[in-house]
Design an enzyme around this catalytic site. Structure first.
Site: not given
Ligand code: EPU
Length: 281
Positions: A153, A204, A274
């Site tokens: 990520r 998310s 995130e």
């Protein structure tokens, strides 16, 4: 900024610019420099939480003007502003496999590269070969995959805001279009059952901590359905916060702190965000 994010929260930008092409982008950068205005780059706005005070300076949206896609050598080139679902479909219908993991990821190509977007065990790092960027002086550069600092990520571009992504080159594998499309549909279906895909969210909220899942930890702490103002933890997936309609960024941020402290208290794990948080309170 609520108009430009999938979360539909966030205060105003002082100036919002949608460059039509690289030449246009260069002009914006040169003007911003001479005026001493900070630049914030956004893509499709699907991984963003903009605070209620909005964003000072110039927000540059790398969007429609950077939406080209085509074959390039043995791979394909896509503009940073192209929507990822459009790229995924373009490749699938031409019998190019490798992007099926991205079925249903709503961002732009640029945003997907910056965050090394992933799902179902795959990520951008598996298929990207190089990117083109523009530096603050308006000069263009090309970086190979090895220079992108791709991690779970993330990439160098998540912290190093110096460069603006304008395009990316991908290397995919030939396959039958119907086989690629079938895998796409399977992944899309799986998402529909496990994520609140129809609701306003930013995907998310937290990264998965090493060896575990943020969704599992939050669920175990009884967070599903928890709400602050118009922001609520999804009943479908505990690592999603949904905007019930009138949520403010403040509501979302207060809920995030509540979730963090619950998981920290029970499991001693600090969850990392995130989503990218921008702007002023
Ligand atoms: N789980 C629960 N309760 C929940 C949600 C999940 O117990 O409310 C459990 C599941 O049963 C499963 C585990 O947690 O055992 C993991 O859940 P899931 O399979 O839904 O995957 P995830 O790790 O939560 C990741 C990505 C998603 C991506 C999916 C699909 C992160 C932070 N999230 O979710 O990416 O779509 O895998 O592969 O890595 C995003 O980045 O915005 C995003 C949506």
């Amino acid at each position: 900024m609520r108009l430009h994010t999938s979360f539909r929260v966030g205060g105003p930008a002082d100036t919002f610019v949608k460059p039509k092409n690289v030449a246009d982008l260069k002009r914006v950068l040169i003007l911003a420099r001479s005026w001493g205005k900070p630049i914030t780059v956004v893509g499709a706005g699907s991984n963003l939480l903009v605070r209620d005070g909005g964003i000072r300076g110039i927000v540059v949206r790398v969007g429609e003007g950077f939406g080209e896609v085509g074959f390039e050598g043995s791979g394909l080139h896509a503009g940073a502003g192209l929507k990822l679902p459009a790229l995924v479909l373009w490749a699938a219908t031409r019998g190019l496999a490798g992007l099926e993991f991205a079925a249903g990821i709503p961002g732009s190509v640029g945003g997907a590269v910056v965050t090394n977007a992933g799902a179902f065990g795959g990520s951008i790092a598996d298929v990207i070969r190089a990117v083109t960027v523009v530096d603050p002086g308006g000069e263009e550069h090309a970086f190979p995959k090895e220079a992108l600092g791709l991690v779970y990520r993330g990439s160098r571009f998540r912290s190093d805001k110096e460069f603006i992504l304008t395009g990316a080159r991908f290397e995919l594998v030939p396959d039958r279009p119907d086989a690629v499309l079938r895998r796409l549909r399977t992944n899309q279906e799986a998402r529909r059952f496990t994520q609140p895909v129809q609701t306003r969210s930013a995907g998310s909220i937290f990264k998965n901590p090493p060896g575990d899942y943020a969704g599992r930890l939050l669920d175990a702490c009884g967070c599903k359905g928890l709400s602050v103002g118009g922001a609520q933890v999804s009943e479908v997936h505990a690592n999603f916060i949904v905007n019930l309609g009138e949520a403010s960024a403040g509501d979302v941020l207060r809920l995030i702190e509540e979730l963090r402290s619950r998981v920290e208290e029970r499991f001693g794990i600090h969850l990392e965000l995130e989503v990218e948080v921008l702007g002023e309170d």
